[in-house]
Design an enzyme around this catalytic site. Structure first.
Site, PDB file in Angstrom:
ATOM      1  N   HIS A 186      51.001  40.216  49.089  1.00 21.44           N
ATOM      2  CA  HIS A 186      50.047  41.255  49.500  1.00 21.44           C
ATOM      3  C   HIS A 186      48.958  40.611  50.367  1.00 21.44           C
ATOM      4  O   HIS A 186      48.552  39.477  50.122  1.00 21.44           O
ATOM      5  CB  HIS A 186      49.437  41.914  48.258  1.00 21.44           C
ATOM      6  CG  HIS A 186      48.630  43.122  48.596  1.00 21.44           C
ATOM      7  ND1 HIS A 186      47.342  43.029  49.079  1.00 21.44           N
ATOM      8  CD2 HIS A 186      48.933  44.434  48.566  1.00 21.44           C
ATOM      9  CE1 HIS A 186      46.895  44.248  49.327  1.00 21.44           C
ATOM     10  NE2 HIS A 186      47.838  45.122  49.024  1.00 21.44           N
ATOM     11  N   GLU A 222      52.391  46.793  55.654  1.00 18.45           N
ATOM     12  CA  GLU A 222      51.014  47.186  55.372  1.00 18.45           C
ATOM     13  C   GLU A 222      50.084  46.591  56.434  1.00 18.45           C
ATOM     14  O   GLU A 222      49.653  45.437  56.300  1.00 18.45           O
ATOM     15  CB  GLU A 222      50.594  46.670  53.992  1.00 18.45           C
ATOM     16  CG  GLU A 222      51.416  47.236  52.860  1.00 18.45           C
ATOM     17  CD  GLU A 222      50.626  47.262  51.565  1.00 18.45           C
ATOM     18  OE1 GLU A 222      50.438  48.349  51.024  1.00 18.45           O
ATOM     19  OE2 GLU A 222      50.147  46.205  51.130  1.00 18.45           O
ATOM     20  N   LYS A 244      45.794  47.053  41.655  1.00 13.89           N
ATOM     21  CA  LYS A 244      44.899  45.938  41.985  1.00 13.89           C
ATOM     22  C   LYS A 244      44.088  45.523  40.737  1.00 13.89           C
ATOM     23  O   LYS A 244      44.595  45.603  39.627  1.00 13.89           O
ATOM     24  CB  LYS A 244      44.006  46.297  43.177  1.00 13.89           C
ATOM     25  CG  LYS A 244      44.848  46.799  44.364  1.00 13.89           C
ATOM     26  CD  LYS A 244      44.097  46.903  45.650  1.00 13.89           C
ATOM     27  CE  LYS A 244      45.048  47.406  46.742  1.00 13.89           C
ATOM     28  NZ  LYS A 244      44.445  47.415  48.058  1.00 13.89           N
ATOM     29  N   GLY A 261      47.520  52.068  47.186  1.00 13.08           N
ATOM     30  CA  GLY A 261      46.470  51.373  46.453  1.00 13.08           C
ATOM     31  C   GLY A 261      45.495  52.369  45.842  1.00 13.08           C
ATOM     32  O   GLY A 261      45.745  52.972  44.791  1.00 13.08           O
ATOM     33  N   ASN A 302      49.847  50.374  43.421  1.00 14.18           N
ATOM     34  CA  ASN A 302      49.277  49.048  43.205  1.00 14.18           C
ATOM     35  C   ASN A 302      47.850  49.238  42.690  1.00 14.18           C
ATOM     36  O   ASN A 302      46.964  49.608  43.443  1.00 14.18           O
ATOM     37  CB  ASN A 302      49.285  48.297  44.554  1.00 14.18           C
ATOM     38  CG  ASN A 302      48.551  46.968  44.495  1.00 14.18           C
ATOM     39  OD1 ASN A 302      48.192  46.497  43.409  1.00 14.18           O
ATOM     40  ND2 ASN A 302      48.315  46.365  45.653  1.00 14.18           N
ATOM     41  N   GLU A 307      45.879  40.881  50.424  1.00  7.09           N
ATOM     42  CA  GLU A 307      44.702  40.383  49.695  1.00  7.09           C
ATOM     43  C   GLU A 307      44.995  39.020  49.072  1.00  7.09           C
ATOM     44  O   GLU A 307      44.113  38.173  48.965  1.00  7.09           O
ATOM     45  CB  GLU A 307      44.270  41.413  48.635  1.00  7.09           C
ATOM     46  CG  GLU A 307      43.576  42.608  49.286  1.00  7.09           C
ATOM     47  CD  GLU A 307      43.744  43.926  48.557  1.00  7.09           C
ATOM     48  OE1 GLU A 307      44.141  43.935  47.375  1.00  7.09           O
ATOM     49  OE2 GLU A 307      43.504  44.981  49.197  1.00  7.09           O
ATOM     50  N   GLY A 345      42.757  50.099  52.446  1.00  8.75           N
ATOM     51  CA  GLY A 345      41.472  50.401  51.828  1.00  8.75           C
ATOM     52  C   GLY A 345      40.394  50.807  52.827  1.00  8.75           C
ATOM     53  O   GLY A 345      39.222  50.849  52.493  1.00  8.75           O
ATOM     54  N   SER A 371      46.073  53.117  53.084  1.00 13.13           N
ATOM     55  CA  SER A 371      45.379  54.412  53.043  1.00 13.13           C
ATOM     56  C   SER A 371      46.318  55.614  52.959  1.00 13.13           C
ATOM     57  O   SER A 371      46.067  56.656  53.579  1.00 13.13           O
ATOM     58  CB  SER A 371      44.416  54.551  54.233  1.00 13.13           C
ATOM     59  OG  SER A 371      43.434  53.538  54.179  1.00 13.13           O
TER      60      SER A 371
HETATM   61  P1  PGA Z   1      45.207  51.380  49.979  1.00 11.75           P
HETATM   62  O1  PGA Z   1      45.923  50.003  49.579  1.00 11.75           O
HETATM   63  O2  PGA Z   1      46.206  52.477  49.707  1.00 11.75           O
HETATM   64  O3  PGA Z   1      44.002  51.444  49.106  1.00 11.75           O
HETATM   65  O4  PGA Z   1      44.884  51.287  51.436  1.00 11.75           O
HETATM   66  C1  PGA Z   1      47.285  49.777  49.869  1.00 11.75           C
HETATM   67  C2  PGA Z   1      47.679  48.425  49.352  1.00 11.75           C
HETATM   68  O5  PGA Z   1      46.848  47.521  49.355  1.00 11.75           O
HETATM   69  O6  PGA Z   1      48.833  48.225  48.904  1.00 11.75           O
END
Ligand code: PGA
Length: 256
Positions: free
Chosen positions: A97, A169, A13, A236, A11, A99, A175, A215
């Protein structure tokens, strides 16, 4: 031995301009052309979908989008429909997601409409669910996830769901560098499979792929993949660099 083909999804983003996205896709195609036994998907920003689709042509990497709107077309300024994603070369779409839920007002109701619209267009939806840190600390993880599944998949029946993929998630792990331990991930994935068994039956619960996200890095993927109910990863930050992402893909391939 799991009988579900693992999927690793990147992803991106809101990162990468068109030329940057195309260059990353090209590098990835080269680096993972030898990967077997694992499906790979990348989800660039909308603006880069069509050029990245061309760059992925004939490769073993599929294209996905990070969001969609549920209407087919109309006066919805700024939105993108499922059929537009298909025409740009997408096979997958990430839905709900955290976010999107946190910053753009999405909730289980809008997620439900988006899942239906994706399935209608024969796109494979990756439904994202997860608890916040507060919810975990107050022992609400399972009830929050149950609600997200029940409401997110409301009115859908088994035959609609064949394509669907679930991504767990935990919001506190996205993140932040704080990954769930493999035991924490397994505990939740097993719970989710048992929920899906209750709502949609044993066969579906055994077939559906449940990805872990939050992560994920080259150095923690093998441990996560060793868990019986973890079928891949939604990545991500570590998906932005082709070298790092291809290491994750190769670790998954070699852990089979
Ligand atoms: P991250 O994000 O790997 O940066 O933690 C995962 C995601 O948001 O799908």
């Amino acid at each position: 031995m799991k009988n579900r083909v693992p999927l690793v999804a990147g992803n991106w983003k809101m990162f990468k301009t068109c030329p940057e996205a195309v260059e990353s896709a090209r590098q990835l195609v080269q680096r993972i052309s030898d990967a077997t036994g694992v499906e790979v998907m990348i989800a660039p920003p909308f603006t880069a979908l069509a050029p990245v689709s061309d760059a992925l042509n004939e490769s073993n990497i599929s294209l996905g989008a990070q969001n969609l709107f549920w209407e087919k077309e109309g006066a919805y300024t700024g939105e993108i429909s499922p059929v537009m994603l298909v025409s740009a070369g997408c096979r997958y779409v990430i839905i709900g997601h955290s976010e999107r839920r946190q910053y753009f007002g999405e909730n289980d109701g809008t997620v439900n409409k988006k899942i239906k619209a994706a399935l209608d267009a024969s796109l494979t939806p990756i439904l994202c669910i997860g608890e916040s840190e507060n919810e975990r600390e107050s022992d609400k993880t399972f009830s929050v996830l149950d609600k997200q599944i029940k409401n997110g998949l409301k009115d859908l029946v088994l035959k609609d769901l064949e394509l669907m993929i679930l991504a767990y998630e935990p919001v506190w792990a996205i993140g932040t560098g704080k990954t769930a331990t493999s035991d924490q991930a397994q505990e939740v994935h097993q719970f989710l499979r048992s929920l899906l068994k209750k709502y949609f039956g044993t066969t579906f619960s055994q077939l559906i792929r449940i990805l872990y996200g939050g992560s994920v890095k080259p150095d923690n993927i093998s441990e996560l993949m060793a868990m019986p109910d973890v079928d891949g990863a939604l990545v991500g930050g570590a998906s932005l660099d082709p070298d790092t992402f291809s290491k994750i893909v190769h670790h998954i391939g070699s852990s089979l």
